[in-house]
Design a protein around this motif. Structure first.
Motif, PDB file in Angstrom:
ATOM      1  N   ALA A 141       0.821  -1.217   0.000  1.00 17.58           N
ATOM      2  CA  ALA A 141       0.000   0.000   0.000  1.00 17.58           C
ATOM      3  C   ALA A 141       0.851   1.262   0.000  1.00 17.58           C
ATOM      4  O   ALA A 141       0.415   2.304  -0.487  1.00 17.58           O
ATOM      5  N   PHE A 142       2.049   1.179   0.539  1.00 18.63           N
ATOM      6  CA  PHE A 142       2.875   2.376   0.690  1.00 18.63           C
ATOM      7  C   PHE A 142       4.199   2.242  -0.073  1.00 18.63           C
ATOM      8  O   PHE A 142       5.251   2.658   0.400  1.00 18.63           O
ATOM      9  N   SER A 143       4.125   1.652  -1.261  1.00 20.20           N
ATOM     10  CA  SER A 143       5.327   1.495  -2.069  1.00 20.20           C
ATOM     11  C   SER A 143       5.953   2.859  -2.339  1.00 20.20           C
ATOM     12  O   SER A 143       5.274   3.885  -2.361  1.00 20.20           O
ATOM     13  N   LEU A 144       7.246   2.841  -2.559  1.00 24.61           N
ATOM     14  CA  LEU A 144       7.993   4.090  -2.618  1.00 24.61           C
ATOM     15  C   LEU A 144       7.596   4.960  -3.806  1.00 24.61           C
ATOM     16  O   LEU A 144       7.430   6.165  -3.680  1.00 24.61           O
ATOM     17  N   GLY A 145       7.390   4.370  -4.956  1.00 25.13           N
ATOM     18  CA  GLY A 145       7.131   5.177  -6.132  1.00 25.13           C
ATOM     19  C   GLY A 145       5.682   5.522  -6.373  1.00 25.13           C
ATOM     20  O   GLY A 145       5.361   6.542  -6.975  1.00 25.13           O
TER      21      GLY A 145
ATOM     22  N   SER B 102      11.526  -2.632   2.381  1.00 23.67           N
ATOM     23  CA  SER B 102      12.893  -2.628   2.893  1.00 23.67           C
ATOM     24  C   SER B 102      13.076  -1.416   3.798  1.00 23.67           C
ATOM     25  O   SER B 102      12.323  -0.443   3.710  1.00 23.67           O
ATOM     26  N   ASP B 103      14.056  -1.478   4.677  1.00 25.75           N
ATOM     27  CA  ASP B 103      14.329  -0.338   5.548  1.00 25.75           C
ATOM     28  C   ASP B 103      14.672   0.905   4.731  1.00 25.75           C
ATOM     29  O   ASP B 103      14.310   2.028   5.092  1.00 25.75           O
ATOM     30  N   TYR B 104      15.364   0.708   3.624  1.00 29.11           N
ATOM     31  CA  TYR B 104      15.695   1.822   2.721  1.00 29.11           C
ATOM     32  C   TYR B 104      14.420   2.485   2.219  1.00 29.11           C
ATOM     33  O   TYR B 104      14.316   3.722   2.206  1.00 29.11           O
ATOM     34  N   ALA B 105      13.449   1.667   1.797  1.00 25.08           N
ATOM     35  CA  ALA B 105      12.198   2.212   1.266  1.00 25.08           C
ATOM     36  C   ALA B 105      11.439   2.975   2.345  1.00 25.08           C
ATOM     37  O   ALA B 105      10.840   4.023   2.065  1.00 25.08           O
ATOM     38  N   VAL B 106      11.445   2.452   3.568  1.00 26.22           N
ATOM     39  CA  VAL B 106      10.775   3.149   4.670  1.00 26.22           C
ATOM     40  C   VAL B 106      11.416   4.506   4.907  1.00 26.22           C
ATOM     41  O   VAL B 106      10.721   5.525   5.046  1.00 26.22           O
ATOM     42  N   ASP B 107      12.726   4.539   4.932  1.00 18.16           N
ATOM     43  CA  ASP B 107      13.429   5.807   5.162  1.00 18.16           C
ATOM     44  C   ASP B 107      13.117   6.824   4.073  1.00 18.16           C
ATOM     45  O   ASP B 107      12.898   8.013   4.360  1.00 18.16           O
TER      46      ASP B 107
ATOM     47  N   GLU C 254      10.126  12.752  -5.444  1.00 18.09           N
ATOM     48  CA  GLU C 254      11.493  12.898  -5.945  1.00 18.09           C
ATOM     49  C   GLU C 254      11.750  12.040  -7.180  1.00 18.09           C
ATOM     50  O   GLU C 254      12.593  12.360  -8.016  1.00 18.09           O
ATOM     51  N   LYS C 255      11.027  10.911  -7.305  1.00 26.32           N
ATOM     52  CA  LYS C 255      11.268   9.986  -8.410  1.00 26.32           C
ATOM     53  C   LYS C 255      10.475  10.339  -9.660  1.00 26.32           C
ATOM     54  O   LYS C 255      10.658   9.720 -10.703  1.00 26.32           O
ATOM     55  N   VAL C 256       9.586  11.323  -9.557  1.00 24.62           N
ATOM     56  CA  VAL C 256       8.728  11.672 -10.691  1.00 24.62           C
ATOM     57  C   VAL C 256       9.104  13.048 -11.235  1.00 24.62           C
ATOM     58  O   VAL C 256       9.020  14.045 -10.524  1.00 24.62           O
ATOM     59  N   LEU C 257       9.523  13.102 -12.498  1.00 24.27           N
ATOM     60  CA  LEU C 257       9.906  14.369 -13.112  1.00 24.27           C
ATOM     61  C   LEU C 257       8.692  15.190 -13.525  1.00 24.27           C
ATOM     62  O   LEU C 257       8.734  16.412 -13.540  1.00 24.27           O
TER      63      LEU C 257
ATOM     64  N   ASP D  21      22.062   2.663  -5.306  1.00 25.06           N
ATOM     65  CA  ASP D  21      20.854   3.332  -5.785  1.00 25.06           C
ATOM     66  C   ASP D  21      19.971   2.382  -6.585  1.00 25.06           C
ATOM     67  O   ASP D  21      18.754   2.295  -6.357  1.00 25.06           O
ATOM     68  N   LEU D  22      20.566   1.670  -7.542  1.00 25.83           N
ATOM     69  CA  LEU D  22      19.770   0.807  -8.408  1.00 25.83           C
ATOM     70  C   LEU D  22      19.283  -0.442  -7.686  1.00 25.83           C
ATOM     71  O   LEU D  22      18.150  -0.877  -7.883  1.00 25.83           O
ATOM     72  N   TYR D  23      20.118  -1.018  -6.857  1.00 26.44           N
ATOM     73  CA  TYR D  23      19.739  -2.236  -6.126  1.00 26.44           C
ATOM     74  C   TYR D  23      18.624  -1.942  -5.136  1.00 26.44           C
ATOM     75  O   TYR D  23      17.589  -2.611  -5.120  1.00 26.44           O
ATOM     76  N   GLN D  24      18.805  -0.912  -4.318  1.00 30.39           N
ATOM     77  CA  GLN D  24      17.793  -0.557  -3.331  1.00 30.39           C
ATOM     78  C   GLN D  24      16.522  -0.029  -4.006  1.00 30.39           C
ATOM     79  O   GLN D  24      15.409  -0.285  -3.544  1.00 30.39           O
ATOM     80  N   GLY D  25      16.683   0.694  -5.098  1.00 30.39           N
ATOM     81  CA  GLY D  25      15.516   1.193  -5.824  1.00 30.39           C
ATOM     82  C   GLY D  25      14.670   0.077  -6.395  1.00 30.39           C
ATOM     83  O   GLY D  25      13.437   0.146  -6.381  1.00 30.39           O
ATOM     84  N   ALA D  26      15.320  -0.975  -6.903  1.00 30.99           N
ATOM     85  CA  ALA D  26      14.593  -2.119  -7.453  1.00 30.99           C
ATOM     86  C   ALA D  26      13.816  -2.845  -6.368  1.00 30.99           C
ATOM     87  O   ALA D  26      12.671  -3.273  -6.580  1.00 30.99           O
ATOM     88  N   ILE D  27      14.402  -2.976  -5.206  1.00 35.91           N
ATOM     89  CA  ILE D  27      13.739  -3.643  -4.082  1.00 35.91           C
ATOM     90  C   ILE D  27      12.569  -2.793  -3.579  1.00 35.91           C
ATOM     91  O   ILE D  27      11.505  -3.315  -3.232  1.00 35.91           O
ATOM     92  N   ALA D  28      12.762  -1.482  -3.574  1.00 32.55           N
ATOM     93  CA  ALA D  28      11.758  -0.577  -3.012  1.00 32.55           C
ATOM     94  C   ALA D  28      10.497  -0.492  -3.855  1.00 32.55           C
ATOM     95  O   ALA D  28       9.397  -0.323  -3.322  1.00 32.55           O
TER      96      ALA D  28
END
Length: 593
Positions: free
Chosen positions: A145-149, A203-208, A387-390, A524-531
């Motif tokens: 429900a709260f995915s990063l992107g 992931s903890d990265y995505a939460v942050d 931040e991820k959307v231009l 960036d790419l590894y954590q972004g893919a997981i997030a």
């Protein structure tokens, strides 16, 4: 998979790169050979689609409001304004899947040979959508429900910021929905806790990163964008009195300050408590059933039946070929390539609106004429900009294609060339042009209810490269910047598939990136893919597909290749699965040899 995400907003995602110099489903039916379609429409098929569309519109208030300006003209009732907390229950996923299966069974009962050509495209597009809805709702634990992107808080915020006030009833409906948001968010939080209990969590990265976004939004109170935007729209309304305006403004402010902002604070608090709940290392593939889910998800997003490994291999080859082609160009003209910023002198005197007009004026050099439509460009407030959307383009109501909105992230204007291709992606010849072109052909309205995203994003990414040709810059600059776009998005997509589809570890990801000298951006790419699994794939895979189709057609047809006819073929019949588009391209080539 949840209904709140169905509002058609076309996002332009930012990739991490800035330069390139340092359970298989039944196959989607494909269009038949020429002259094998029925000569007349099957009216019973249209009656079925009419009923399906009516049911969709009368089942969800927000979809109704955004899809139709005046539903009464289509004999469709506007449903009660409400958000449904019951969406976030296991029972809801099961019921949605059952409803979709019932629609799929009815769809498959039609004799395809009795459908006209236009109806056949409706059939294959709807089948691709509805069959995947059936299967994907079997995997509720993977629906974050709260995915990063593209999380619930992002979607709700966009929904409220873009809500149209066409009359006073709309104002009341808006406030009704806004007041229900906290309860809806509570339901999503409780469902997230249920998922986290079984180890299915961000992931903890995505939460942050999510907390950073929430902190930006809640940093403003009385000057919050939800209050500022609402007040502006109310002031522009000429149908209500000054006293009514002040009453509605006060009511909205109280809800935003005392309910909506606190609900977002609660998201932050609860996600923080749940940090560490993810029971796996790495991507989706490492969950039980994760590989099967991700593959099904990618097939849905790409409109193909390729496996994750097949998609990976195609993108991997595309990246290599793209770079080798650039290397050949450099070898042939080593002094012509300058590895700096592209010459933007022609853009320096242009506003964002000027860029869009410039792009529109140059359409006639490569594209068929579309309808004359109005559009508005505005910049997002930094506190509401993801931040991820231009940028994003909000698809207009199907009964009012004049109403086009493009919202630009302020960070896009930091680089004029980047702003130019962003406007091309969202406007002309990208989403705005493709969407209004198709709507102007009077398609069945149900086609607006599902988005073949690899087609729509593949088209928009491909037209970025076409738009570069409009600029008065050197041939070498054009080649280099096109490669930059292709390489960046294809590489991000291939990493996503490697991590989430093939189960790559961090070290495996780093090893792959090292082959291109990019191991320094592994994090960036590894954590972004997981997030946010799969989000970038339609951009990279879609671009690759459109680029390869164009190359194939030009290579075979040579001087007989007509870019106007080619683009017309791509545009005809609207957004559709890439497997269907491939057949269309092959047919075009055979007819024009």
């Amino acid at each position: 998979m949840k209904k709140i995400t169905q509002i058609v907003v076309f996002l332009f995602l930012l990739v991490s790169l800035v330069g390139c110099n340092n359970v298989k489903q039944e196959e989607t039916p494909t269009p038949k050979k020429e002259n094998t379609y029925a000569q007349t429409d099957d009216e019973s098929f249209y009656a079925f689609l009419d009923e399906e569309f009516k049911n969709m519109m009368e089942a969800d208030f927000l979809n109704n409001h955004y899809t139709l300006k005046d539903p009464s003209k289509m004999n469709i009732a506007k449903p009660k304004p409400e958000l449904k907390p019951s969406d976030y229950t296991l029972k809801s996923y099961e019921e949605d899947g059952e409803d979709a299966k019932e629609s799929l069974d009815k769809l498959e009962s039609f004799d395809i040979s009795k459908l006209s050509e236009k109806q056949y495209y409706d059939y294959v597009a709807y089948k691709n959508y509805i069959s995947h809805v059936v299967e994907l709702n079997k995997y509720p634990m993977f629906d974050s429900a709260f995915s990063l992107g593209n999380g619930l808080n992002d979607n709700l915020l966009t929904t409220f910021l873009e809500f149209k006030f066409r009359n006073e009833t709309d104002i009341k409906d808006y406030l009704t929905i806004l007041k229900q948001a906290d309860e809806y968010i509570d339901a999503a939080i409780e469902f997230t806790k249920l998922q986290a209990k079984d180890g299915y969590f961000m992931s903890d990265y995505a939460v942050d990163e999510k907390i950073v976004d929430i902190d930006k939004f809640i940093s403003k109170t009385t000057d919050n964008e939800l209050i500022v935007t609402f007040n502006k729209m109310i002031d522009e309304d000429t149908t209500i009195t000054k006293e009514q305006k002040e009453k509605y403004k006060e009511e909205n402010k109280n809800v935003v300050l005392n309910e909506y902002i606190p609900a977002n604070v609660k998201i932050k608090e609860e996600l923080t408590k749940l940090k560490g709940s993810r029971k796996i290392e790495g991507g989706v593939a490492n969950y039980p059933g994760g590989k099967e889910f991700y593959e099904l998800y990618l097939q849905f997003k790409t409109g193909t039946n390729y496996t994750s490994k097949e998609m990976f291999d195609m993108l991997d080859e595309y990246i290599y070929t793209t770079l080798m082609d650039l290397q050949k160009e450099i070898k042939n003209n080593p002094t012509g390539f300058q590895y700096g910023k592209v010459d933007t002198s022609s853009l320096e005197k242009m506003s964002t609106e000027d860029m869009l007009e410039f792009l529109k004026e140059n359409l006639e050099t490569q594209f068929p004429k579309g309808p004359d439509v109005k559009y508005k460009i505005s910049y997002l407030d930094p506190t509401t900009a993801n931040e991820k959307v231009l940028a994003y383009y909000l698809s207009p109501p199907i009964d009012d294609i004049e109403d086009n909105v493009i919202k630009v992230n302020p960070k896009s204007s930091d680089d004029l060339f980047n702003l130019y291709v962003t406007v091309a992606h969202e406007g002309f010849p990208g989403h705005l042009y493709q969407t209004t072109y198709h709507l102007n052909t009077n398609p069945h309205p149900i086609r607006d209810m599902f988005n073949d995203i690899s087609y729509s994003e593949g088209w928009a990414m491909y037209t970025e490269t076409c738009a570069i040709d409009f600029l008065d810059i050197s041939k070498e600059e054009k080649i280099y910047e096109k490669v930059n776009i292709k390489f960046g998005y294809a590489l991000s997509a291939v990493i996503d598939i490697g991590v989430n589809g093939l189960g790559w570890t961090y070290d495996e990801t780093k090893d792959y990136l090292s082959t291109y000298g990019y191991d320094d951006i592994t994090d960036d790419l590894y954590q972004g893919a997981i997030a946010d699994p799969g989000s970038i794939v339609p951009y990279g895979f879609g671009l690759m597909t459109f680029d390869n189709y164009r190359s194939k057609a030009e290579k075979i047809l040579k001087k007989k290749f007509d870019v106007f006819k080619y683009h017309e073929m791509l545009l005809n019949n609207g957004r559709r699965p890439l497997s269907v588009l491939e057949t269309d391209v092959n047919k075009f080539i055979n007819e024009n040899k």
